[in-house]
Design an enzyme around this catalytic site. Structure first.
Site, short mmCIF file in Angstrom:
data_model
loop_
_atom_site.label_atom_id
_atom_site.label_comp_id
_atom_site.label_asym_id
_atom_site.label_seq_id
_atom_site.Cartn_x
_atom_site.Cartn_y
_atom_site.Cartn_z
N LYS A 55 12.34 -40.36 8.66
CA LYS A 55 11.83 -39.19 8.38
C LYS A 55 10.19 -38.64 7.74
O LYS A 55 11.20 -39.32 6.64
CB LYS A 55 12.98 -37.86 8.05
CG LYS A 55 12.70 -36.68 8.46
CD LYS A 55 14.50 -35.93 7.77
CE LYS A 55 13.85 -34.21 8.46
NZ LYS A 55 14.99 -33.49 7.86
C1 E4P Z 1 15.23 -30.22 9.32
O1 E4P Z 1 15.77 -31.18 9.39
C2 E4P Z 1 15.26 -29.56 8.40
O2 E4P Z 1 16.37 -30.83 6.81
C3 E4P Z 1 16.06 -28.04 7.75
O3 E4P Z 1 16.51 -28.00 9.18
C4 E4P Z 1 15.34 -27.87 6.78
O4 E4P Z 1 16.11 -26.52 7.05
P1 E4P Z 1 15.66 -25.41 6.25
O5 E4P Z 1 14.48 -24.32 6.79
O6 E4P Z 1 17.14 -23.88 6.13
O7 E4P Z 1 16.11 -25.59 4.70
#
Ligand code: E4P
Length: 217
Positions: free
Chosen positions: A83
């Site tokens: 990522k």
């Molecule tokens: C995506 O990969 C992120 O980990 C996640 O969806 C972020 O979500 P949030 O905005 O609820 O922290």
């Protein structure tokens, strides 16, 4: 549509994996911090629970260190997806890792142009954050719609991974638009099965069945 769970909580992942409905896992540095565990240990643990793609995020912001971190992370297991943040260094790292056959997830996407760049960099997944756009009174779902149109216009293979999902309606709307994947917090994922009429109907069927005095087995 693929279902990923957005957590580093291995007990939750195990429970959802047992349903047979889970296609992968996404994590981020905040979720790792919340788990209280060592990053590499928890990613290894998750990769033993599921054969699906498991996103592990680099912590560096410069290209060279991102690549070094990616090499360490992808050595943990075959199903690790790297990522990367949506910056020029992140895109450059995405291009290189993709050319080496490593799967990538470009994260923190908040605009269609960013998603276009990620597709051009060969990202396996693009992660547009719906909830965080909604939080500032913008329309997160509109971003998913725009990216779907752009990717279809040019036949990009990059999969739209709808992220920052906060509600069951987010899942439904992303599915209607045609997002390829949703990554959902465990509680929201579990809530998808719930409907009061299902509970009410089941209670009535069970009570009528009891009155028959019969048994199937
Ligand atoms: C995506 O990969 C992120 O980990 C996640 O969806 C972020 O979500 P949030 O905005 O609820 O922290």
């Amino acid at each position: 549509m693929k279902f990923f769970v957005d957590t580093a909580d291995t007990a939750e992942i195990q429970e959802l994996e047992a349903t047979g409905l889970l296609d992968g896992v996404t994590t981020n540095p905040s979720l790792i911090a919340k788990s209280g565990k060592d990053f590499k240990d928890v990613i290894a643990e998750i990769c033993k629970i599921t054969n699906g793609d498991v996103s592990a995020e680099v912590a560096a912001t410069d290209f060279d260190t991102m690549i070094k971190e990616a090499q360490v992370l992808r050595a943990i297991a075959n199903n690790v997806v790297i990522k990367l943040p949506l910056t020029f260094d992140g895109l450059k790292a995405c291009k290189q890792l993709t050319s080496e056959g490593t799967k990538t997830n470009v994260t923190l996407c908040f605009s269609a142009n960013q998603a276009l760049l990620a597709a051009k960099a060969g990202a396996t997944y693009i992660s547009p954050f719906i909830g965080r756009l909604d939080d500032i009174n913008l329309d997160g779902m509109e971003l998913i719609r725009e990216i779907r149109v752009i990717y279809d216009n040019y036949g990009f293979d990059t999969e739209i991974l709808a992220a920052s999902i906060r509600t069951a309606n987010h899942v439904k709307d992303a599915a209607i638009i045609g997002a390829d994947v949703v990554t959902v917090p465990p509680a929201t994922l579990k809530s998808l099965v719930k409907h009061p009429l299902t509970d009410k109907g089941l209670d009535a069927f069970l009570s009528d069945w009891a009155k028959t005095g019969q048994s199937i087995l």
